[in-house]
Design a protein around this motif. Structure first.
Motif, PDB file in Angstrom:
ATOM      1  N   SER A 162       0.860  -1.184   0.000  1.00 46.64           N
ATOM      2  CA  SER A 162       0.000   0.000   0.000  1.00 46.64           C
ATOM      3  C   SER A 162       0.894   1.231   0.000  1.00 46.64           C
ATOM      4  O   SER A 162       2.107   1.124   0.227  1.00 46.64           O
ATOM      5  CB  SER A 162      -0.903   0.017   1.240  1.00 46.64           C
ATOM      6  OG  SER A 162      -0.122   0.225   2.409  1.00 46.64           O
TER       7      SER A 162
ATOM      8  N   ARG B 238       0.917   3.554   2.193  1.00 49.66           N
ATOM      9  CA  ARG B 238       1.403   3.701   3.577  1.00 49.66           C
ATOM     10  C   ARG B 238       2.582   2.763   3.847  1.00 49.66           C
ATOM     11  O   ARG B 238       3.589   3.170   4.426  1.00 49.66           O
ATOM     12  CB  ARG B 238       0.253   3.412   4.533  1.00 49.66           C
ATOM     13  CG  ARG B 238       0.599   3.593   5.960  1.00 49.66           C
ATOM     14  CD  ARG B 238      -0.597   3.234   6.823  1.00 49.66           C
ATOM     15  NE  ARG B 238      -0.486   3.903   8.084  1.00 49.66           N
ATOM     16  CZ  ARG B 238      -1.467   4.096   8.906  1.00 49.66           C
ATOM     17  NH1 ARG B 238      -2.674   3.691   8.596  1.00 49.66           N
ATOM     18  NH2 ARG B 238      -1.273   4.703  10.048  1.00 49.66           N
ATOM     19  N   ASN B 239       2.462   1.495   3.428  1.00 50.47           N
ATOM     20  CA  ASN B 239       3.556   0.533   3.622  1.00 50.47           C
ATOM     21  C   ASN B 239       4.793   0.917   2.827  1.00 50.47           C
ATOM     22  O   ASN B 239       5.921   0.758   3.298  1.00 50.47           O
ATOM     23  CB  ASN B 239       3.109  -0.876   3.228  1.00 50.47           C
ATOM     24  CG  ASN B 239       2.125  -1.469   4.199  1.00 50.47           C
ATOM     25  OD1 ASN B 239       1.946  -0.986   5.305  1.00 50.47           O
ATOM     26  ND2 ASN B 239       1.446  -2.526   3.773  1.00 50.47           N
TER      27      ASN B 239
ATOM     28  N   TYR C 139       3.931  14.024  -1.343  1.00 48.35           N
ATOM     29  CA  TYR C 139       4.330  13.206  -0.206  1.00 48.35           C
ATOM     30  C   TYR C 139       5.660  13.665   0.366  1.00 48.35           C
ATOM     31  O   TYR C 139       6.519  14.151  -0.363  1.00 48.35           O
ATOM     32  CB  TYR C 139       4.496  11.734  -0.619  1.00 48.35           C
ATOM     33  CG  TYR C 139       3.253  11.132  -1.202  1.00 48.35           C
ATOM     34  CD1 TYR C 139       2.209  10.724  -0.382  1.00 48.35           C
ATOM     35  CD2 TYR C 139       3.118  10.989  -2.573  1.00 48.35           C
ATOM     36  CE1 TYR C 139       1.071  10.167  -0.914  1.00 48.35           C
ATOM     37  CE2 TYR C 139       1.971  10.429  -3.119  1.00 48.35           C
ATOM     38  CZ  TYR C 139       0.954  10.022  -2.289  1.00 48.35           C
ATOM     39  OH  TYR C 139      -0.178   9.476  -2.815  1.00 48.35           O
TER      40      TYR C 139
END
Length: 111
Positions: free
Chosen positions: A38, A40-41, A88
């Motif tokens: 993902s 996030r991962n 990000y």
């Protein structure tokens, strides 16, 4: 005598989907990448990869050389305008310990 230094870096991170692994995350400033299932991962894996990269450079005594080769220069104050906009970012916590006794011995040996 040891001195403990805590550093925190905020670095741009780019993400792209990958059919085989999910997502690939890349930190262009250090040219380090990682992956995750993902976003996030992938960002968490990238943070860990950057931290390990910087730690190894520091432990090997090559951090200044590596950063200069990547285009970093000394700056007294970073300007927000010098950083490109990015969707990000990652924050990389690091703790470094400098052993003043070993540094003094090293300087005496070379001086």
């Amino acid at each position: 005598m040891q001195t403990k230094i805590a550093l925190r870096a905020q670095l741009e991170a780019r993400i792209k989907p990958d059919a085989d692994v999910g997502y690939v995350a890349w930190c262009p400033a250090l040219d380090v990448s990682s992956q995750g299932t993902s976003i996030r991962n992938a960002l968490a894996a990238l943070t860990e990869a950057v931290e390990l990269f910087l730690e190894v450079c520091f432990e090997n005594g090559t951090l200044d050389i590596v950063l200069r080769e990547l285009g970093f220069t000394e700056a007294h104050k970073a300007s927000e305008a010098s950083f490109p906009d990015s969707e990000y970012t990652i924050e990389v916590p690091m703790e470094l310990i400098a052993d003043a006794t070993n540094r003094r011995r090293s300087l005496e040996a070379t001086g």
